[in-house]
Design a protein around this motif. Sequence first.
Motif, PDB file in Angstrom:
ATOM      1  N   ASP A   1      77.903 134.838 -17.734  1.00 23.94           N
ATOM      2  CA  ASP A   1      78.493 134.996 -19.058  1.00 23.94           C
ATOM      3  C   ASP A   1      77.451 134.796 -20.153  1.00 23.94           C
ATOM      4  O   ASP A   1      76.581 133.920 -20.052  1.00 23.94           O
TER       5      ASP A   1
ATOM      6  N   GLU B   1      77.425 140.591 -25.299  1.00 24.98           N
ATOM      7  CA  GLU B   1      78.632 139.769 -25.354  1.00 24.98           C
ATOM      8  C   GLU B   1      79.396 139.947 -24.039  1.00 24.98           C
ATOM      9  O   GLU B   1      79.694 141.064 -23.639  1.00 24.98           O
ATOM     10  N   GLY B   2      79.710 138.832 -23.372  1.00 23.02           N
ATOM     11  CA  GLY B   2      80.467 138.908 -22.129  1.00 23.02           C
ATOM     12  C   GLY B   2      79.550 138.824 -20.922  1.00 23.02           C
ATOM     13  O   GLY B   2      78.444 138.293 -20.972  1.00 23.02           O
ATOM     14  N   ARG B   3      80.009 139.387 -19.818  1.00 25.77           N
ATOM     15  CA  ARG B   3      79.258 139.339 -18.576  1.00 25.77           C
ATOM     16  C   ARG B   3      77.979 140.157 -18.706  1.00 25.77           C
ATOM     17  O   ARG B   3      77.984 141.261 -19.255  1.00 25.77           O
TER      18      ARG B   3
ATOM     19  N   ARG C   1      77.024 134.865 -24.638  1.00 26.62           N
ATOM     20  CA  ARG C   1      77.635 134.912 -25.960  1.00 26.62           C
ATOM     21  C   ARG C   1      76.503 135.055 -26.975  1.00 26.62           C
ATOM     22  O   ARG C   1      75.632 134.193 -27.061  1.00 26.62           O
TER      23      ARG C   1
ATOM     24  N   TRP D   1      80.463 147.380 -13.474  1.00 25.88           N
ATOM     25  CA  TRP D   1      80.861 146.409 -14.492  1.00 25.88           C
ATOM     26  C   TRP D   1      81.520 147.065 -15.699  1.00 25.88           C
ATOM     27  O   TRP D   1      82.082 146.396 -16.538  1.00 25.88           O
TER      28      TRP D   1
ATOM     29  N   GLN E   1      83.590 148.568 -18.620  1.00 26.99           N
ATOM     30  CA  GLN E   1      84.974 148.406 -19.060  1.00 26.99           C
ATOM     31  C   GLN E   1      85.590 149.770 -19.345  1.00 26.99           C
ATOM     32  O   GLN E   1      84.880 150.729 -19.617  1.00 26.99           O
TER      33      GLN E   1
ATOM     34  N   TRP F   1      76.782 149.872 -24.380  1.00 25.04           N
ATOM     35  CA  TRP F   1      76.936 149.260 -23.042  1.00 25.04           C
ATOM     36  C   TRP F   1      75.856 149.798 -22.121  1.00 25.04           C
ATOM     37  O   TRP F   1      75.544 150.995 -22.133  1.00 25.04           O
TER      38      TRP F   1
ATOM     39  N   LYS G   1      77.519 144.432 -22.392  1.00 27.10           N
ATOM     40  CA  LYS G   1      78.106 145.041 -23.582  1.00 27.10           C
ATOM     41  C   LYS G   1      77.304 144.592 -24.798  1.00 27.10           C
ATOM     42  O   LYS G   1      77.132 143.402 -25.040  1.00 27.10           O
TER      43      LYS G   1
END
Length: 489
Positions: free
Chosen positions: A313, A297-299, A315, A213, A215, A272, A290
Motif C-alpha cells: 500500500d 495512491e493505493g496498491r 499513500r 492489478w 481497476q 495507471w 494508480k
Amino acid sequence: MQLSQSFIKTDKKCDRQHDEGADRLIAICLNPHCDKRLMCCFCYHDYHCEHVKDVKTIAQVQQLCKDSIAKFDKLQLTIILQQKADQFKSIVQNINEELERLLQYYIHDIQQLYQMLEDLADSFVILQSGNINQFTNEQCELLSTFHDERILDNIEDISNFIGQKMGIQDLLKISNDLHEKLMMLETNEIFEKNIYNEQLKKFVQSHEIKFDWIQPEFLLTRSPEIAKIVYPNEDFYIGEVKGDKKFGRGLLFNKIAQTYQYGVFREDNFVWGQQLMVDQKKRYWIKQGKWVNGKIEGRGIHALFKGEYYQGDLRSDIRDGFGIMRYTSGDEYQGQWKMGQFHGKGLYKYATGDEYEGDYVQDRKEGIGSYQYKNGELYVGQFKAGLRHGSAIVKFPNGEIYTGEYVNDKKEGPGVYKYINDNIFEGNYKDGQRHGQGIFTDVENKTREIGEYVQGKQHGEHMVFKLLKDKPYCINVYDNGNLVNTKSL
C-alpha cells in the motif's frame, strides 16, 4: 508535435450516439434499472458512472450465468453440463484466450455477436433477480441450446456450433490482422532498441507490468485508434490516442533521461501503470500503481535499481498500510507501515537467519514481540526503542530458561533462571549479571543457598538450607565468587 496516421479505424457509429464509433464490447452492465446493457470504452462515463459496481467483464458474466443456471430446474442444464465438462474445457479455454486478446484491441463488425450478448445480458439480470418467469421464448431457446444432445455429441460438433454462434472464425481473422498492426506496441522490442545500459535493460525486463492489478475504471479507458507521436526532442509515444491526445494504453519514452511511462493515459495524463524514473540522487526506480498528480495512491510497487523492492500500500507515493520490503542485504520485512516507516504489526526476516515478529513504532521494535535467533535462542516479551526492555521469557539453545525483566537489552531487576537439570536461581540482576539478593536451589544436592551477588558472583555470607527445612545448617563465605570458608551451625 506530429501525429502519425491511425492504424485502427472504423466507420461504424455507436448506437449510443458516440462520434468515435464504439461497437467494441468491453463489459456488460447488470444494473436492472439501466437500459444500456452493452458497455463500450466511450459510453461507460456517460451511462454507468453511478453504478460502476454493476459492471461485469465477459468472464465474470459467463461465471454468473453458470452459477445462476444451476439454481433453476426450468433450464435442466446441471447434469448434462457436468457430463460434458471435460469436452467443453479445452474448447472454452481456447475461445477465452482469443477473446481476452481481442478485448484488448477491440472487435470490429461483429453485430451478430453483440445482438446475442445483448439478449444474454438481459437474461443474466433476470437470473440474478430470480424472476425466471420473465424469460422470453428467445432467451430460453438461446440458453437451452448449450445442452442440446445433438450439439454435444462430439468435440467437433461443439467446436463448429460455438464457432458459428459466436463468429469465432471471424474473430480469429481479426485477431491475426490486429496482432500484426500492434507489433509496434511490443515493449520488450522498444526497450531493447532504446535503453543503452545493459544492466538497466535487464532491470526493466525483470519487472514486467502487472496488468492484473488494473481497476475497472482504467480497464475501460481505451481508444480504437493507435498512433505514434514523435516530439521535437526525440521523445516518442506509441499507443492509443483520442484526437491528438494520449488516451488509453500506451508507452511514453524519454530518450535523453532513458525513462518511460507505460500503462494507461487519460487526456494526455498518465493515470495507471509503470514508470521508470530517476530521483534527485540519480537513482533509477520502477514504480507501478494508480497515479494521482504524479504520485501513486493505493496498491503499488517501488523497485530500486540494484536496491530494495517494495510491494504494498502507498499513500502519496509513501509506504503506508500493509506491504512487503526486500532489501539487497537479503533482509525482508512484511507488515504494517505508516509514513514510510515500520509501524504496527510486522515480521522481519534477517539474512543472518534471525527473525523478529511483533510490534513496531516508527521503524523500531516497540511493544510485544518475539525474536528468534539463528543459534536457537528465543526471546518473547517487551521491546522499547528497538531493544529488549520489560518483562520477558527467554529460552536458550541449551534448553535453559530465564523469566524476568530486561532494561536496555540486558537482564535487570527480578528474574528466575532455570537450568536443564532443574536447578533454579531467583534474584536480582543488574546490567545483565546477578547483582543483589539471590536464592540458588540445587535440586541434585537438595540444598538452597541465600545470599548476595556482586557482578554475577557470590559474595559474603550465604545461608545454606536443606530443602523443605526452615533452619540453615551452615554458612558459606565467598569472596568474588570463591568459597573461602564454611561455618557449621
